[in-house]
Design a protein around this motif. Structure first.
Motif, PDB file in Angstrom:
ATOM      1  N   ALA A 133     101.482  40.770  71.453  1.00  0.00           N
ATOM      2  CA  ALA A 133     101.885  41.702  70.394  1.00  0.00           C
ATOM      3  C   ALA A 133     103.330  41.440  69.968  1.00  0.00           C
ATOM      4  N   ASP A 134     104.194  41.136  70.910  1.00  0.00           N
ATOM      5  CA  ASP A 134     105.594  40.802  70.586  1.00  0.00           C
ATOM      6  C   ASP A 134     105.654  39.553  69.713  1.00  0.00           C
ATOM      7  N   MET A 135     104.845  38.559  70.034  1.00  0.00           N
ATOM      8  CA  MET A 135     104.811  37.333  69.230  1.00  0.00           C
ATOM      9  C   MET A 135     104.334  37.638  67.812  1.00  0.00           C
ATOM     10  N   VAL A 136     103.294  38.458  67.709  1.00  0.00           N
ATOM     11  CA  VAL A 136     102.749  38.824  66.403  1.00  0.00           C
ATOM     12  C   VAL A 136     103.804  39.514  65.562  1.00  0.00           C
ATOM     13  N   GLU A 137     104.533  40.420  66.186  1.00  0.00           N
ATOM     14  CA  GLU A 137     105.579  41.156  65.472  1.00  0.00           C
ATOM     15  C   GLU A 137     106.736  40.251  65.088  1.00  0.00           C
ATOM     16  N   LYS A 138     107.162  39.399  66.004  1.00  0.00           N
ATOM     17  CA  LYS A 138     108.306  38.508  65.751  1.00  0.00           C
ATOM     18  C   LYS A 138     108.040  37.562  64.586  1.00  0.00           C
ATOM     19  N   TYR A 139     106.834  37.006  64.518  1.00  0.00           N
ATOM     20  CA  TYR A 139     106.531  35.992  63.517  1.00  0.00           C
ATOM     21  C   TYR A 139     105.701  36.530  62.350  1.00  0.00           C
ATOM     22  N   ASP A 140     105.509  37.840  62.299  1.00  0.00           N
ATOM     23  CA  ASP A 140     104.784  38.490  61.207  1.00  0.00           C
ATOM     24  C   ASP A 140     103.383  37.897  61.058  1.00  0.00           C
ATOM     25  N   LEU A 141     102.606  37.955  62.117  1.00  0.00           N
ATOM     26  CA  LEU A 141     101.270  37.380  62.153  1.00  0.00           C
ATOM     27  C   LEU A 141     100.207  38.464  62.069  1.00  0.00           C
ATOM     28  N   SER A 142      98.963  38.030  61.929  1.00  0.00           N
ATOM     29  CA  SER A 142      97.814  38.930  62.032  1.00  0.00           C
ATOM     30  C   SER A 142      97.098  38.631  63.338  1.00  0.00           C
ATOM     31  N   LEU A 143      96.679  39.699  64.031  1.00  0.00           N
ATOM     32  CA  LEU A 143      95.993  39.569  65.318  1.00  0.00           C
ATOM     33  C   LEU A 143      94.562  40.048  65.158  1.00  0.00           C
ATOM     34  N   LEU A 144      93.608  39.160  65.452  1.00  0.00           N
ATOM     35  CA  LEU A 144      92.188  39.502  65.380  1.00  0.00           C
ATOM     36  C   LEU A 144      91.539  39.282  66.736  1.00  0.00           C
ATOM     37  N   LEU A 145      90.716  40.240  67.144  1.00  0.00           N
ATOM     38  CA  LEU A 145      89.877  40.056  68.320  1.00  0.00           C
ATOM     39  C   LEU A 145      88.546  39.489  67.862  1.00  0.00           C
ATOM     40  N   THR A 146      88.008  38.542  68.602  1.00  0.00           N
ATOM     41  CA  THR A 146      86.792  37.857  68.175  1.00  0.00           C
ATOM     42  C   THR A 146      85.565  38.397  68.895  1.00  0.00           C
ATOM     43  N   ALA A 147      84.404  38.009  68.400  1.00  0.00           N
ATOM     44  CA  ALA A 147      83.139  38.410  69.019  1.00  0.00           C
ATOM     45  C   ALA A 147      82.822  37.577  70.248  1.00  0.00           C
ATOM     46  N   ARG A 148      83.760  36.738  70.678  1.00  0.00           N
ATOM     47  CA  ARG A 148      83.656  36.033  71.951  1.00  0.00           C
ATOM     48  C   ARG A 148      84.779  36.478  72.891  1.00  0.00           C
ATOM     49  N   SER A 149      85.222  37.702  72.735  1.00  0.00           N
ATOM     50  CA  SER A 149      86.238  38.281  73.626  1.00  0.00           C
ATOM     51  C   SER A 149      87.538  37.489  73.621  1.00  0.00           C
ATOM     52  N   GLY A 150      87.818  36.818  72.506  1.00  0.00           N
ATOM     53  CA  GLY A 150      89.045  36.044  72.387  1.00  0.00           C
ATOM     54  C   GLY A 150      89.993  36.644  71.375  1.00  0.00           C
ATOM     55  N   ILE A 151      91.035  35.878  71.060  1.00  0.00           N
ATOM     56  CA  ILE A 151      92.085  36.331  70.147  1.00  0.00           C
ATOM     57  C   ILE A 151      92.364  35.234  69.129  1.00  0.00           C
ATOM     58  N   GLN A 152      92.589  35.636  67.889  1.00  0.00           N
ATOM     59  CA  GLN A 152      93.058  34.717  66.859  1.00  0.00           C
ATOM     60  C   GLN A 152      94.389  35.231  66.314  1.00  0.00           C
ATOM     61  N   LEU A 153      95.351  34.318  66.169  1.00  0.00           N
ATOM     62  CA  LEU A 153      96.637  34.640  65.569  1.00  0.00           C
ATOM     63  C   LEU A 153      96.734  33.891  64.246  1.00  0.00           C
ATOM     64  N   HIS A 154      96.817  34.631  63.142  1.00  0.00           N
ATOM     65  CA  HIS A 154      96.816  34.034  61.804  1.00  0.00           C
ATOM     66  C   HIS A 154      98.197  34.127  61.152  1.00  0.00           C
ATOM     67  N   GLY A 155      98.440  33.157  60.270  1.00  0.00           N
ATOM     68  CA  GLY A 155      99.662  33.203  59.470  1.00  0.00           C
ATOM     69  C   GLY A 155     100.858  32.540  60.111  1.00  0.00           C
ATOM     70  N   ILE A 156     100.648  31.543  60.969  1.00  0.00           N
ATOM     71  CA  ILE A 156     101.750  30.882  61.681  1.00  0.00           C
ATOM     72  C   ILE A 156     102.351  29.794  60.800  1.00  0.00           C
ATOM     73  N   GLU A 157     103.638  29.855  60.609  1.00  0.00           N
ATOM     74  CA  GLU A 157     104.334  28.835  59.819  1.00  0.00           C
ATOM     75  C   GLU A 157     104.404  27.526  60.602  1.00  0.00           C
ATOM     76  N   PRO A 158     104.422  26.381  59.900  1.00  0.00           N
ATOM     77  CA  PRO A 158     104.435  25.080  60.586  1.00  0.00           C
ATOM     78  C   PRO A 158     105.566  24.935  61.603  1.00  0.00           C
ATOM     79  N   GLU A 159     106.733  25.493  61.284  1.00  0.00           N
ATOM     80  CA  GLU A 159     107.882  25.328  62.191  1.00  0.00           C
ATOM     81  C   GLU A 159     107.769  26.163  63.463  1.00  0.00           C
ATOM     82  N   HIS A 160     106.796  27.081  63.487  1.00  0.00           N
ATOM     83  CA  HIS A 160     106.659  27.953  64.662  1.00  0.00           C
ATOM     84  C   HIS A 160     105.431  27.639  65.514  1.00  0.00           C
TER      85      HIS A 160
END
Length: 568
Positions: A80-107
């Motif tokens: 959650a701290d990473m999501v907030e720091k880099y202004d990302l979207s956090l999605l939980l998947t139907a395989r009990s996993g996590i996706q982090l969207h919106g990551i800039e190339p430099e990060h």
């Protein structure tokens, strides 16, 4: 411009694997320029959880595997701290996993290393032709009906394949695995390529083996029983057999399902037995049962489990922190379910600190067009068109996919919905196909298309009519209504019947003791009734659709011939 490799020819994937194993490619990851990636780099990056598409061509997504869904409150707070720091979207998947969207190339590399440093989590083998996150029931090891805790098996299995040079990115296609030692499961697991479900044989508890499932198919019995002690070696034998003998010519025909279709189950058993090195035991007696789970559940140790409602998998960073803090403060364990919800287990009392979100945890939705280039709908938004309160009240499971790939598992739910786009209704370019008929608790059959085309703003009304009919049946749950009522009729007639109820407003009861013709006549002397009786149920439905929604053209998709339906 950066693009995901959907456009690659089928043979090129295998060409890259033959030229350089992804495991051997990996050491160069820290030297990459993510502003200017070669095509081969984009292919290899998928094997380590890094992906970008035409939809998000200037940013990346990072997928995180969470074995058994056991994310842990500490890890979740850090993400959650990473999501907030880099202004990302956090999605939980139907395989009990996590996706982090919106990551800039430099990060991307910084985040990649940070996530992989978290205990128990990894991004390896989360995309591409890999062993995907191994899933189980969120109450594994703590629920009252747990006979065998699956997580130790999952951990041992993970250690065997996770960074195996011969397996990372080298399979014909992905393989998904589900294991449950629970008698009562919150969601079915028959959509996995390989499913091991609780069973008993000669007084010994273990797992029956089912193979060949996927988003659109149900796993079939392989007539095999394994004990918990045998499960890891056996599962690795299945993975290796798939790697050796799986089909590689056409990517759309290269899942374990297609290998079974090509060779037959008995030959696939022989492939597995050869690698396993032991005689395969025949299946035992399945112990899988169905039970409806509530917001709070008393666990085997007397503590409670709490199901936190997400926004169909979307979680804001502040709420992620709030959930994690609550779990830490109350000594709870945090897990991700295959229903995209968060579970806090081990809470001493029923004392929620959270305001309930107006969503239904019985609805599983794919990422949608905001995050996936294949989806036609923004699924997280369109899910709000559903009568969620009624669905939740009856624990009616809904699978909502944005395309026919089926990531919302629309063929493995009580009601399946696929969002489409067309111009048939003039005022609205979105329509849905609605699937019914799934008998999932024992893996008997998948859902099939019933409503070929429904405008998005009519979706709630049609689903409500289905719930009305279930309530009128007085059966114990919607799956029972499916088995004892809906599946007694052809799909084409079921479509006609509910469209007729919608058009006429008449409360004709769907009584399986009556013939379809008698039920149709109960709607009166309407022209579309006459059309249905003389030209067929599909023609009758087409006539109603034109009257209701002024459609000049009706979807050409055909209902499944009952004689050709694949069931177990």
């Amino acid at each position: 411009m950066m693009y995901a490799p959907e456009h690659l020819t089928e043979k090129r994937f295998e060409k890259y694997k033959a030229a350089l194993r992804p495991y051997d490619w990996f050491p160069q990851i820290d030297t990459l320029d993510f502003e200017s990636l070669a095509e081969s780099d984009r292919v290899y990056l998928q094997d380590f959880g890094i992906f970008n598409s035409e939809l998000e061509e200037e940013t990346f997504m990072l997928r995180v595997r969470v074995p058994g869904g056991r994310v842990g409150a500490g890890n979740f707070a850090k993400i959650a701290d990473m999501v907030e720091k880099y202004d990302l979207s956090l999605l939980l998947t139907a395989r009990s996993g996590i996706q982090l969207h919106g990551i800039e190339p430099e990060h991307i590399l910084e985040l990649f290393h940070a996530v992989n440093a978290l205990e128990g989590l990894s991004t390896w083998q989360t995309f591409g032709d890999n062993v995907r996150n191994v899933v189980t029931d969120p109450f594994d090891g703590r629920g009252k009906s747990c006979e065998i805790e699956a997580f130790p098996v999952i951990e041992a299995l993970h250690d065997r394949f996770h960074k195996n040079p011969e397996l990372v990115g080298m399979l014909p296609r992905r393989i998904s695995i589900g294991i449950t030692g629970m008698r009562e499961n919150s969601w079915p697991l028959f959509s996995n390529d390989l499913f091991l479900g609780l069973a008993e044989k000669e007084g010994v508890k273990g797992f029956n083996v089912y193979m060949g499932g996927k988003n659109t198919e149900i796993s079939q019995s392989a007539d095999i029983f394994v004990t918990p002690e045998e499960t890891v070696d056996f599962t690795m034998a299945v993975i290796e057999a798939f790697n050796r003998h799986g089909l590689r010519e056409k990517r759309m025909k290269s899942r374990l399902f297609h290998m079974i279709e090509h060779y037959g189950m008995e030959r696939v058993r022989e492939f597995v037995a050869e690698i396993y090195g032991k005689e395969l035991e025949g299946a035992g007696t399945s112990l899988l049962k169905k039970r409806h789970f509530g917001e709070w559940e008393r666990l085997a140790d007397g503590t409670f489990g709490y199901r936190y409602r997400t926004d169909y998998g979307l979680v804001e960073p502040e709420e992620a922190k709030r959930v994690a803090d609550y779990a830490l403060a109350h000594g709870g364990e945090l897990r991700i379910g295959i229903d995209q919800q968060l579970y806090i287990l081990g809470v001493p009392e029923e004392a929620p600190d959270f305001k309930r979100r107006d969503t239904s945890p019985t609805v599983v939705a794919c990422a949608g067009s905001d995050y996936c280039p294949f989806s036609y709908w923004s699924i997280k938004e369109e899910a709000h068109y559903l009568p969620w309160e009624r669905l939740l009240a009856h624990d009616i499971k809904v699978g909502f996919s944005g395309c026919m790939k089926g990531c919302g598992r629309h063929k493995h739910a009580d009601i399946g919905i696929v969002g489409l786009r067309n111009s048939r209704f003039g005022r609205n370019d979105r329509s849905a196909r609605i699937f019914l008929g799934c008998e999932y608790t024992e893996g008997k059959r998948t859902a099939e298309v019933v409503f070929r085309t429904v405008p998005v703003d009519e979706m709630q009304r049609i689903v409500s009519l289905l719930v009305d009919a279930y309530e009128e049946s007085a059966l114990e749950d919607f799956e029972a209504f499916t088995a004892r009522v809906l599946n007694r009729f052809e799909e084409a007639f079921v479509e006609f019947f509910f469209l007729a109820r919608r058009r006429s407003g008449r409360g004709v009861v769907l009584d399986p003791s009556q013939s379809p013709e008698a039920l149709a006549k109960a709607f009166g002397e309407e022209s579309w009734v006459e059309t249905a009786l003389t030209e067929g149920w599909t023609k009758g439905s087409d006539a109603i659709i034109r009257e209701l929604w002024h459609s000049e053209e009706v979807a050409t998709v055909k209902h499944v011939d009952p004689a050709k339906r694949r069931s177990r």
